[in-house]
Enzyme design. Structure first.
Site, PDB file in Angstrom:
ATOM      1  N   SER A 112     -10.305  27.537  -4.194  1.00  0.00           N
ATOM      2  CA  SER A 112     -11.011  28.102  -3.052  1.00  0.00           C
ATOM      3  C   SER A 112     -10.547  27.330  -1.828  1.00  0.00           C
ATOM      4  CB  SER A 112     -12.519  27.950  -3.271  1.00  0.00           C
ATOM      5  OG  SER A 112     -13.211  28.758  -2.359  1.00  0.00           O
ATOM      6  N   GLU A 113     -10.034  28.035  -0.820  1.00  0.00           N
ATOM      7  CA  GLU A 113      -9.268  27.339   0.229  1.00  0.00           C
ATOM      8  C   GLU A 113     -10.092  26.446   1.152  1.00  0.00           C
ATOM      9  OE1 GLU A 113      -9.282  30.653  -0.175  1.00  0.00           O
ATOM     10  OE2 GLU A 113      -9.519  31.711   1.729  1.00  0.00           O
TER      11      GLU A 113
END
Lengths: 233, 220
Positions: free
Chosen positions: B46-47
């Protein structure tokens, strides 16, 4: 000893020197890990004409969204507008000068700014509107664009724990842009949940070493959640 | 019948292999996490700074400091790590992610993707999408075949501002699974009950029907 004591006693003192037209870098991703009390202090002081650099711009009525409501932001540099209706409206109406920057490029611009690197090449955004007006260069067989780094007059950061030397640790994904922002402010102000005694934080566990931090203050955050999702929903 | 969002996610999940580091975009791609085949181990990135995203929390586990890039509350699985946004995009830009699945407004036969704004109408911002498409070798675009306005989203040339150029190789829609090859969409699979004629009619860019065309299946 006092030479390294970064603690200040009020949010007013924490932002002393911040004035109209300055550039403020703010940590946080959505509403996670935002320096709530420092943002509220900027709102309270009514400082105008700010350039704000932050991945998002809060939500309507909370976080940086409050500064939008008060028309305190002249220019916003961010990667995502998302569900912030006021942000989108001010952008589409042209009331707010907005520079949208790819999230990874934004992170690297701030990291580079803090690290004394004026610009860097990246493949992100090649052939898109982001590349317009930027120097392009080929390395190997790929095209890259030159992106300039960012520094701010003030950096506002939300940490979890810190000692008075300004060594900071972040909690979970509230880390996000905070350690980058902390390096790139001419004055870096960190708001934490708890100030602990020196020696309590493991030196190997420090995310932001105290050298980057100018002012430190403890504050209570509301920590609003944008989207509560639970198992089975 | 066109596929539901859940069926689209289910089909896309079959492209995930054991040991993959995978980034899932916001929207339908997020649902793919629910259909990862049994018996394989996958790390979701998840960035916002989490590698090893776990399930949604129970009500008692909800933590404001633990979210994914869609700002949903999540947990971290065993083997997870948490880091800064700069570190996160080093992984992405540096080509360390094995598979990226993301949504789009439009895709064209050159592999160009548009996903972040409709001038004068809607501005979402690109978030991490430009970095993801520039950094990943292996991208699946997961989107409906038609826009809400009834326009094909598979075009000869994208009309909206681009997110990336020449990056889309595979496209999964609610009607079909296609690849981008030599300036055309190649139709490889059709959704159950959807005719080739319907897919042809609803695809605006040049379309080639593969000799291996088959009906989509949802089991590995």
């Amino acid at each position: 000893m006092a030479g390294f004591d970064k603690c200040v006693q009020s949010f007013e003192a924490a932002l002393e020197g911040l004035s109209d037209g300055m550039t403020v870098l703010a940590g946080g991703f959505g509403l996670c890990g935002i320096p709530e009390n420092l943002i509220d202090e900027i709102h309270r002081k009514g400082i105008k004409g700010l350039t704000v650099v932050s991945n998002n711009c809060g939500i309507d009525g909370f976080g940086l969204g409050r500064l939008l409501e008060g028309r305190q932001i002249e220019k916003m540099i961010a990667s995502y507008v998302g569900e912030n209706a006021l942000f989108e409206r001010q952008l589409l109406n042209g009331e707010l000068d907005v520079e949208l920057v790819p999230q990874g490029t934004l992170a690297e611009k701030i990291r580079a700014g803090g690290a004394g690197i004026p610009a860097f090449y990246t493949a992100t955004g090649v052939g898109t509107p982001i590349a317009q007006g930027k120097e392009e260069r080929v390395f190997g067989d790929r095209r890259y664009i030159l992106e300039q780094s960012i520094r701010g007059d003030f950096a506002i950061v939300k940490g979890w724990k810190a000692d008075w030397y300004g060594n900071v640790v972040y909690r979970h994904t509230a880390q996000n842009f905070n350690p980058l922002v902390a390096t790139a402010g001419r004055v870096t102000v960190v708001e934490v949940e708890e100030i602990v005694a020196p020696g309590e934080l493991e030196p190997t566990a420090i995310h932001t070493p105290g050298i980057y931090v100018d002012r430190l203050i403890q504050g209570v955050c509301e920590k609003r959640i944008e989207k509560i999702t639970v198992r089975g929903s | 019948m066109a596929l539901t969002r859940e069926q689209m996610a289910q089909r896309a999940a079959l492209e995930i292999k054991d040991g993959y580091y995978v980034n899932l975009g916001i929207g339908i791609p997020t649902l793919v996490a629910n259909y990862i085949p049994q018996g394989i181990d996958v790390m979701l990135q998840s960035e916002n700074g989490l590698l090893g995203m776990g399930a949604f929390p129970t009500a008692a586990q909800i933590d404001a400091d633990m979210i994914n890039a869609g700002k949903q509350t999540v947990t971290a699985r065993t083997g997870a790590s948490i880091f800064s946004s700069a570190e996160s995009f080093s992984m992405i830009r540096g080509g360390h992610i094995d598979l990226t699945i993301l949504g789009a407004f439009e895709v064209d036969v050159e592999g160009n993707i548009a996903s972040w704004m409709i001038p004068g109408k809607l501005v979402k911002g690109m978030g991490g999408a430009m970095d993801l498409v520039a950094g990943a070798e292996n991208i699946i675009v997961l989107m409906t075949h038609f826009s809400r306005d009834g326009e094909s989203k598979l075009l000869r040339k994208c009309s909206l501002p681009l997110t990336g150029t020449g990056c889309a190789r595979r496209i999964l829609t609610d009607l079909a699974y296609l690849e981008v090859r030599n300036g055309a969409f190649v139709l490889l699979e059709r959704a159950p009950g959807i005719s080739v004629e319907e897919i042809v009619a609803k695809t605006s860019g040049p379309l080639v029907i593969s000799e291996q065309l088959r009906e989509m299946s949802f089991c590995a």
